[in-house]
Design a protein around this motif. Structure first.
Motif, short mmCIF file in Angstrom:
data_model
loop_
_atom_site.label_atom_id
_atom_site.label_comp_id
_atom_site.label_asym_id
_atom_site.label_seq_id
_atom_site.Cartn_x
_atom_site.Cartn_y
_atom_site.Cartn_z
N GLN A 293 12.30 -3.22 19.91
CA GLN A 293 11.55 -2.30 20.76
C GLN A 293 11.61 -0.86 20.24
N ALA A 294 12.70 -0.50 19.59
CA ALA A 294 12.85 0.85 19.05
C ALA A 294 11.95 0.99 17.82
N ARG A 295 11.44 2.17 17.58
CA ARG A 295 10.54 2.39 16.44
C ARG A 295 11.34 2.67 15.18
N ALA A 296 11.01 1.90 14.13
CA ALA A 296 11.57 2.12 12.80
C ALA A 296 10.46 1.82 11.80
N THR A 297 10.43 2.55 10.69
CA THR A 297 9.36 2.39 9.71
C THR A 297 9.92 2.36 8.30
N ILE A 298 9.06 1.89 7.38
CA ILE A 298 9.39 1.91 5.96
C ILE A 298 8.11 2.19 5.18
N ARG A 299 8.26 2.90 4.06
CA ARG A 299 7.13 3.20 3.16
C ARG A 299 7.62 3.00 1.73
N PHE A 300 6.68 2.70 0.86
CA PHE A 300 6.96 2.52 -0.57
C PHE A 300 6.00 3.42 -1.34
N PRO A 301 6.21 4.76 -1.30
CA PRO A 301 5.21 5.70 -1.80
C PRO A 301 5.07 5.80 -3.32
N ASP B 289 0.85 -1.19 0.00
CA ASP B 289 0.00 0.00 0.00
C ASP B 289 0.89 1.24 0.00
N PRO B 290 0.84 2.07 -1.06
CA PRO B 290 1.72 3.23 -1.12
C PRO B 290 1.41 4.29 -0.06
N ASP B 291 0.24 4.21 0.55
CA ASP B 291 -0.13 5.17 1.60
C ASP B 291 0.16 4.65 3.00
N ALA B 292 0.58 3.39 3.10
CA ALA B 292 0.80 2.79 4.42
C ALA B 292 2.20 3.06 4.94
N THR B 293 2.29 3.13 6.25
CA THR B 293 3.56 3.15 6.95
C THR B 293 3.69 1.79 7.65
N TYR B 294 4.76 1.07 7.32
CA TYR B 294 5.00 -0.25 7.89
C TYR B 294 6.00 -0.11 9.03
N VAL B 295 5.64 -0.63 10.19
CA VAL B 295 6.46 -0.51 11.40
C VAL B 295 7.28 -1.80 11.56
N LEU C 292 14.73 -10.45 -1.41
CA LEU C 292 13.35 -10.87 -1.69
C LEU C 292 12.39 -10.09 -0.81
N ALA C 293 11.21 -9.80 -1.36
CA ALA C 293 10.16 -9.12 -0.61
C ALA C 293 8.89 -9.94 -0.69
N GLU C 294 8.11 -9.90 0.37
CA GLU C 294 6.80 -10.54 0.37
C GLU C 294 5.81 -9.59 1.03
N VAL C 295 4.74 -9.30 0.31
CA VAL C 295 3.67 -8.46 0.83
C VAL C 295 2.44 -9.36 0.99
N ALA C 296 1.91 -9.43 2.20
CA ALA C 296 0.73 -10.24 2.49
C ALA C 296 -0.19 -9.43 3.40
N GLY C 297 -1.17 -8.78 2.81
CA GLY C 297 -2.06 -7.93 3.60
C GLY C 297 -1.28 -6.78 4.21
N ASP C 298 -1.29 -6.69 5.55
CA ASP C 298 -0.59 -5.59 6.22
C ASP C 298 0.82 -5.97 6.64
N LEU C 299 1.31 -7.13 6.17
CA LEU C 299 2.64 -7.62 6.53
C LEU C 299 3.60 -7.49 5.35
N VAL C 300 4.81 -7.01 5.63
CA VAL C 300 5.89 -6.97 4.64
C VAL C 300 7.09 -7.68 5.24
N LEU C 301 7.61 -8.66 4.50
CA LEU C 301 8.82 -9.38 4.91
C LEU C 301 9.91 -9.12 3.90
N LEU C 302 11.10 -8.82 4.36
CA LEU C 302 12.27 -8.66 3.50
C LEU C 302 13.25 -9.75 3.88
N SER C 303 13.67 -10.52 2.90
CA SER C 303 14.48 -11.72 3.14
C SER C 303 15.71 -11.76 2.26
#
Length: 126
Positions: free
Chosen positions: A40-48, A24-30, A103-114
């Motif tokens: 525990q520290a906050r970090a985010t990624i977006r793909f706008p 989702d280009p409007d989502a912020t992934y934590v 590799l990237a996997e997008v599944a609903g609100d989950l993003v995995l980078l491998s």
């Protein structure tokens, strides 16, 4: 990637085959985990937009390029601010894992980078 071309001119339709065409280009992934360890520290990624990655580490915001087609990913040319904070070690591990991911996997609100079968980073949309 391909574009529709008529009479030698592009028609302006070039589908986004990078991860931003799937996440989702409007989502912020934590960030939730680095290599399976909870963060525990906050970090985010977006793909706008195509080829652009943005986000925030625990200390610094960043921009990066991403140009290969999904499900592959190559995050490079990371440019970040240069602030220090108590979670700088987490940020360095975060940026290093971003650059290692293939590799990237997008599944609903989950993003995995491998990289291969090893999940390097796990994110969830907020």
């Amino acid at each position: 990637m391909f574009c529709i071309i008529a009479f030698g001119l592009p028609l302006g339709f070039c589908p986004d085959e990078t991860i931003s065409g799937y996440a989702d280009p409007d989502a912020t992934y934590v960030l939730e985990e680095i290599a399976g360890d909870p963060v525990q520290a906050r970090a985010t990624i977006r793909f706008p937009e195509p080829g652009l990655v943005r986000g925030d580490g625990p200390c610094n915001s960043f921009n990066a390029a991403q140009t290969i087609d999904y499900p592959w990913i190559r995050i490079e040319q990371i440019v970040s601010t240069r602030r220090a904070c108590p979670d700088l070690d987490v940020e360095m591990a975060f940026f290093a894992a971003l650059q290692k991911a293939t590799l990237a996997e997008v599944a609903g609100d989950l993003v995995l980078l491998s990289r291969g079968s090893e999940v390097l980073l796990s994110f969830r949309a907020e």
